[in-house]
Design a protein around this motif. Structure first.
Motif, PDB file in Angstrom:
ATOM      1  N   GLY A 106      -4.441 -10.173   2.266  1.00  0.00           N
ATOM      2  CA  GLY A 106      -3.493  -9.196   2.773  1.00  0.00           C
ATOM      3  C   GLY A 106      -3.594  -7.877   2.018  1.00  0.00           C
ATOM      4  O   GLY A 106      -4.121  -7.797   0.900  1.00  0.00           O
ATOM      5  N   GLY A 107      -3.042  -6.858   2.651  1.00  0.00           N
ATOM      6  CA  GLY A 107      -2.986  -5.553   2.007  1.00  0.00           C
ATOM      7  C   GLY A 107      -2.170  -5.628   0.719  1.00  0.00           C
ATOM      8  O   GLY A 107      -2.377  -4.860  -0.219  1.00  0.00           O
ATOM      9  N   TYR A 135       5.623  -1.508  -3.784  1.00  0.00           N
ATOM     10  CA  TYR A 135       4.940  -0.637  -4.765  1.00  0.00           C
ATOM     11  C   TYR A 135       5.599  -0.645  -6.152  1.00  0.00           C
ATOM     12  O   TYR A 135       4.888  -0.754  -7.156  1.00  0.00           O
ATOM     13  CB  TYR A 135       4.849   0.813  -4.271  1.00  0.00           C
ATOM     14  CG  TYR A 135       4.155   1.010  -2.953  1.00  0.00           C
ATOM     15  CD1 TYR A 135       2.892   0.469  -2.704  1.00  0.00           C
ATOM     16  CD2 TYR A 135       4.746   1.760  -1.942  1.00  0.00           C
ATOM     17  CE1 TYR A 135       2.255   0.665  -1.475  1.00  0.00           C
ATOM     18  CE2 TYR A 135       4.117   1.960  -0.723  1.00  0.00           C
ATOM     19  CZ  TYR A 135       2.882   1.412  -0.500  1.00  0.00           C
ATOM     20  OH  TYR A 135       2.263   1.612   0.706  1.00  0.00           O
ATOM     21  N   VAL A 178       0.685   7.459   1.380  1.00  0.00           N
ATOM     22  CA  VAL A 178       0.869   6.481   2.449  1.00  0.00           C
ATOM     23  C   VAL A 178       1.169   7.218   3.750  1.00  0.00           C
ATOM     24  O   VAL A 178       2.238   7.801   3.909  1.00  0.00           O
ATOM     25  CB  VAL A 178       2.026   5.511   2.125  1.00  0.00           C
ATOM     26  CG1 VAL A 178       2.051   4.367   3.140  1.00  0.00           C
ATOM     27  CG2 VAL A 178       1.906   4.959   0.712  1.00  0.00           C
ATOM     28  N   ASN A 182       5.412   3.385   5.689  1.00  0.00           N
ATOM     29  CA  ASN A 182       6.472   2.392   5.779  1.00  0.00           C
ATOM     30  C   ASN A 182       7.373   2.747   4.604  1.00  0.00           C
ATOM     31  O   ASN A 182       6.874   2.778   3.474  1.00  0.00           O
ATOM     32  CB  ASN A 182       5.914   0.967   5.619  1.00  0.00           C
ATOM     33  CG  ASN A 182       7.001  -0.085   5.589  1.00  0.00           C
ATOM     34  OD1 ASN A 182       8.167   0.218   5.798  1.00  0.00           O
ATOM     35  ND2 ASN A 182       6.607  -1.318   5.298  1.00  0.00           N
ATOM     36  N   ASP A 210      -2.705   4.030   0.995  1.00  0.00           N
ATOM     37  CA  ASP A 210      -2.409   2.847   1.798  1.00  0.00           C
ATOM     38  C   ASP A 210      -2.515   3.253   3.261  1.00  0.00           C
ATOM     39  O   ASP A 210      -1.672   3.985   3.771  1.00  0.00           O
ATOM     40  CB  ASP A 210      -1.007   2.334   1.445  1.00  0.00           C
ATOM     41  CG  ASP A 210      -0.687   1.012   2.123  1.00  0.00           C
ATOM     42  OD1 ASP A 210      -1.305   0.695   3.152  1.00  0.00           O
ATOM     43  OD2 ASP A 210       0.200   0.297   1.622  1.00  0.00           O
ATOM     44  N   ILE A 212      -2.739   1.138   5.940  1.00  0.00           N
ATOM     45  CA  ILE A 212      -2.591  -0.062   6.777  1.00  0.00           C
ATOM     46  C   ILE A 212      -2.065   0.251   8.180  1.00  0.00           C
ATOM     47  O   ILE A 212      -2.291  -0.498   9.115  1.00  0.00           O
ATOM     48  CB  ILE A 212      -1.750  -1.137   6.051  1.00  0.00           C
ATOM     49  CG1 ILE A 212      -2.071  -2.531   6.632  1.00  0.00           C
ATOM     50  CG2 ILE A 212      -0.263  -0.839   6.107  1.00  0.00           C
ATOM     51  CD1 ILE A 212      -1.912  -3.661   5.665  1.00  0.00           C
ATOM     52  N   TYR A 213      -1.374   1.398   8.332  1.00  0.00           N
ATOM     53  CA  TYR A 213      -0.867   1.766   9.672  1.00  0.00           C
ATOM     54  C   TYR A 213      -1.726   2.845  10.337  1.00  0.00           C
ATOM     55  O   TYR A 213      -1.280   3.470  11.294  1.00  0.00           O
ATOM     56  CB  TYR A 213       0.586   2.265   9.564  1.00  0.00           C
ATOM     57  CG  TYR A 213       1.553   1.181   9.132  1.00  0.00           C
ATOM     58  CD1 TYR A 213       2.026   0.232  10.034  1.00  0.00           C
ATOM     59  CD2 TYR A 213       1.987   1.087   7.808  1.00  0.00           C
ATOM     60  CE1 TYR A 213       2.891  -0.768   9.639  1.00  0.00           C
ATOM     61  CE2 TYR A 213       2.852   0.082   7.403  1.00  0.00           C
ATOM     62  CZ  TYR A 213       3.307  -0.844   8.329  1.00  0.00           C
ATOM     63  OH  TYR A 213       4.164  -1.848   7.940  1.00  0.00           O
ATOM     64  N   ALA A 244      -3.454  -6.828   9.434  1.00  0.00           N
ATOM     65  CA  ALA A 244      -2.134  -7.369   9.784  1.00  0.00           C
ATOM     66  C   ALA A 244      -1.433  -6.582  10.889  1.00  0.00           C
ATOM     67  O   ALA A 244      -0.986  -7.163  11.883  1.00  0.00           O
ATOM     68  CB  ALA A 244      -1.248  -7.417   8.536  1.00  0.00           C
ATOM     69  N   LYS A 245      -1.330  -5.294  10.705  1.00  0.00           N
ATOM     70  CA  LYS A 245      -0.475  -4.503  11.602  1.00  0.00           C
ATOM     71  C   LYS A 245      -1.223  -4.112  12.879  1.00  0.00           C
ATOM     72  O   LYS A 245      -0.663  -4.166  13.964  1.00  0.00           O
ATOM     73  CB  LYS A 245       0.019  -3.246  10.885  1.00  0.00           C
ATOM     74  CG  LYS A 245       0.502  -3.473   9.454  1.00  0.00           C
ATOM     75  CD  LYS A 245       1.811  -4.208   9.353  1.00  0.00           C
ATOM     76  CE  LYS A 245       2.187  -4.456   7.897  1.00  0.00           C
ATOM     77  NZ  LYS A 245       3.500  -5.016   7.715  1.00  0.00           N
ATOM     78  N   ARG A 253      -3.304 -13.223   6.622  1.00  0.00           N
ATOM     79  CA  ARG A 253      -3.456 -12.765   5.251  1.00  0.00           C
ATOM     80  C   ARG A 253      -4.848 -12.197   4.972  1.00  0.00           C
ATOM     81  O   ARG A 253      -5.614 -12.740   4.172  1.00  0.00           O
ATOM     82  CB  ARG A 253      -3.116 -13.883   4.236  1.00  0.00           C
ATOM     83  CG  ARG A 253      -1.795 -14.589   4.463  1.00  0.00           C
ATOM     84  CD  ARG A 253      -0.622 -13.645   4.691  1.00  0.00           C
ATOM     85  NE  ARG A 253      -0.438 -12.719   3.590  1.00  0.00           N
ATOM     86  CZ  ARG A 253      -0.247 -11.404   3.794  1.00  0.00           C
ATOM     87  NH1 ARG A 253      -0.215 -10.874   4.998  1.00  0.00           N
ATOM     88  NH2 ARG A 253      -0.075 -10.619   2.764  1.00  0.00           N
ATOM     89  N   TYR A 331       8.364   1.825  12.720  1.00  0.00           N
ATOM     90  CA  TYR A 331       9.704   1.899  12.133  1.00  0.00           C
ATOM     91  C   TYR A 331      10.343   3.245  12.464  1.00  0.00           C
ATOM     92  O   TYR A 331       9.650   4.252  12.552  1.00  0.00           O
ATOM     93  CB  TYR A 331       9.639   1.810  10.607  1.00  0.00           C
ATOM     94  CG  TYR A 331       8.838   0.648  10.098  1.00  0.00           C
ATOM     95  CD1 TYR A 331       9.367  -0.633  10.097  1.00  0.00           C
ATOM     96  CD2 TYR A 331       7.542   0.841   9.615  1.00  0.00           C
ATOM     97  CE1 TYR A 331       8.619  -1.710   9.633  1.00  0.00           C
ATOM     98  CE2 TYR A 331       6.787  -0.228   9.150  1.00  0.00           C
ATOM     99  CZ  TYR A 331       7.331  -1.500   9.161  1.00  0.00           C
ATOM    100  OH  TYR A 331       6.595  -2.560   8.713  1.00  0.00           O
TER     101      TYR A 331
HETATM  102  C1  LIG Z   1       2.776   0.031   3.703  1.00  0.00           C
HETATM  103  C2  LIG Z   1       2.284  -1.378   3.662  1.00  0.00           C
HETATM  104  N1  LIG Z   1       1.195  -1.658   2.951  1.00  0.00           N
HETATM  105  C3  LIG Z   1       0.714  -2.903   2.862  1.00  0.00           C
HETATM  106  C4  LIG Z   1       1.335  -3.946   3.515  1.00  0.00           C
HETATM  107  C5  LIG Z   1       0.764  -5.319   3.323  1.00  0.00           C
HETATM  108  O1  LIG Z   1       0.455  -5.972   4.477  1.00  0.00           O
HETATM  109  P1  LIG Z   1      -0.244  -7.397   4.455  1.00  0.00           P
HETATM  110  O2  LIG Z   1      -0.172  -7.929   3.073  1.00  0.00           O
HETATM  111  O3  LIG Z   1       0.516  -8.215   5.432  1.00  0.00           O
HETATM  112  O4  LIG Z   1      -1.663  -7.155   4.889  1.00  0.00           O
HETATM  113  C6  LIG Z   1       2.493  -3.707   4.264  1.00  0.00           C
HETATM  114  C7  LIG Z   1       3.234  -4.815   4.901  1.00  0.00           C
HETATM  115  O5  LIG Z   1       4.392  -4.737   5.207  1.00  0.00           O
HETATM  116  C8  LIG Z   1       2.971  -2.385   4.338  1.00  0.00           C
HETATM  117  O6  LIG Z   1       4.054  -2.092   5.074  1.00  0.00           O
END
Ligand SMILES: Cc1ncc(COP(=O)(O)O)c(C=O)c1O
Length: 402
Positions: A106-107, A135, A178, A182, A210, A212-213, A244-245, A253, A331
């Motif tokens: 996972g991230g 964080y 980021v 999030n 980061d 991830i989005y 994941a997202k 994971r 969000y």
């Molecule tokens: C900003 C951010 N980074 C990383 C993650 C980690 O995601 P994952 O561990 O599910 O890959 C999330 C999950 O909520 C997130 O919102």
């Protein structure tokens, strides 16, 4: 008689870690739902869609093949590292070698390992606030010192170079970047990204970005990678990402980190003693996600976009709530300071924690209070839930606050 020294049962380092506030609210909502209460939860940080079928099929094939019943190299399957390098070139504008990729659980593990790899005790990290709740714990565990740089709704939750410069000291080592964010869904424009990147480059800072989005943006907005905006940062940037997202794969994971060879080698050494490789099956599934058809991603993105518009329009009808239009993630981040210190259904909340309790008790709606992400006075609502539920929950809030 032998005297036994009184030692703390739990170490100071670990007992200082707070439970994930987002998971806590989500768990409370799920427990109430299980007890038969019609709770509508905006707390989860995950897509409500199943993982696309072609990815699941790839995993089913993988699980039947004995070669996947074994360890892979700690840093990941070579073909997956290649696919991640290709994705990084495609979406972050950075041509990396597969040796610059570490596949993680996972991230979240990528976030931990990135801070652990870079920070010595006392090193400062600039953290644009509101921030994702993991964080601070990752920074603390690595011995780092978090320095918050706050941006409220009136500046669309985006920090400026001037604010960052005011927070910089000679101990500042890392800027956390980021975008999309999030909890706020805010996306920095290419110009803002470039200005921040150039400032960081000038002061020799490392970046943990980061991303991830990064594939979930709306209104034609692109979340430009900070290394694409300022390629000179490539030597001091760690990108964090995962499936994941984007691919509705939170349960699989699978994330990754990308960075300079020395940092990735160090992170892989850490991981080799911590978790070794990620499940081989999940790695095969991620390979299918990154190299297969991308249409399901677009379908999910369009659904999120539709819900985003509903959420922003309907929440802004509540007097005292201010909801800037987020350009990414799933969000909305509502400024609810206008609802505090007033009586609602016999309760007078003085902070967003109490407001979140109030809406759960009186409207059976779960949302995560701002305290989980920085200052009080805000609520995070995820719109990763069905359209009808999304609307019904907001209508309950409209009624409560009328
Ligand atoms: C900003 C951010 N980074 C990383 C993650 C980690 O995601 P994952 O561990 O599910 O890959 C999330 C999950 O909520 C997130 O919102």
């Amino acid at each position: 008689m032998v005297t036994v020294p009184e030692l703390k049962r739990i170490s100071s380092r670990i007992s200082a870690i707070a439970e994930s506030a987002t998971l806590k609210v989500d768990a409370k909502a799920k427990a109430l739902q299980a007890a038969g209460r019609p709770v509508i939860s905006y707390a989860a940080g995950e897509p409500d869609f199943p993982t696309p079928a072609h990815i699941v099929d790839a995993a089913l094939l993988a699980v039947k093949d004995p070669k996947n019943h074994r360890y892979t190299p700690a840093a990941g399957l070579p073909e997956l590292r290649q696919a991640i390098a290709d994705k990084t070139k495609r979406d972050s504008g950075w041509a990396v070698d597969p040796s610059q990729v570490v596949v993680t659980n996972g991230g979240k593990q990528a976030v931990y390992q990135a801070f652990a790899t870079l920070l010595d005790p006392g090193d400062e990290v600039l953290v644009p606030t509101p921030y994702w709740t993991t964080y601070p714990e990752a920074i603390k565990l690595a011995g780092g010192v978090q320095v918050d740089v706050f941006a409220g709704a009136e500046q669309n939750y985006l920090v400026t170079v001037e604010q960052l410069e005011a927070a910089r000291t000679d101990k500042t080592k890392v800027l956390l970047f980021v975008s999309p964010s999030n909890p706020t869904g805010a996306v920095y424009s290419p110009e803002q990204t470039k200005a921040i990147g150039e400032w960081a480059q000038k002061h020799g800072l490392w970046i943990i970005a980061d991303e991830i989005y990064q594939n979930l943006t709306y209104d034609g907005v692109k979340a430009m990678s900070i290394v694409e905006a300022v390629p000179a940062l490539q030597d001091r940037t760690i990108l964090v990402n995962g499936v994941a997202k984007t691919y509705a794969m939170t349960g699989w994971r699978l994330g990754w980190m990308v960075g300079p060879v020395d940092a990735m080698k160090a992170a892989a050494n850490l991981q080799s003693h911590l978790t070794s490789n990620v499940s081989n099956i999940s790695q095969r599934a991620a390979l299918a996600a990154l190299t297969g058809p991308q249409e399901p991603v677009e379908e999910m993105r369009l659904a999120f976009d539709r819900r985003r518009k509903i959420a922003v329009a309907e929440l802004n009808k509540i007097p005292g709530m201010i909801v800037p239009t987020p350009e990414g993630a799933f969000y909305v981040y509502a400024d609810v300071r206008g609802l505090l210190n007033k009586e609602w259904a016999g309760v007078t909340p003085t902070n967003s924690l109490e407001l979140a309790d109030l809406i759960l008790d009186k409207a059976e709606v779960a949302a995560v209070p701002g305290e989980a992400f920085g200052p009080s006075g805000y609520l995070r609502l995820s719109y990763a839930l069905g359209d009808a539920q999304l609307l019904e929950g907001i209508q309950r809030l409209q009624k409560l606050f009328s």
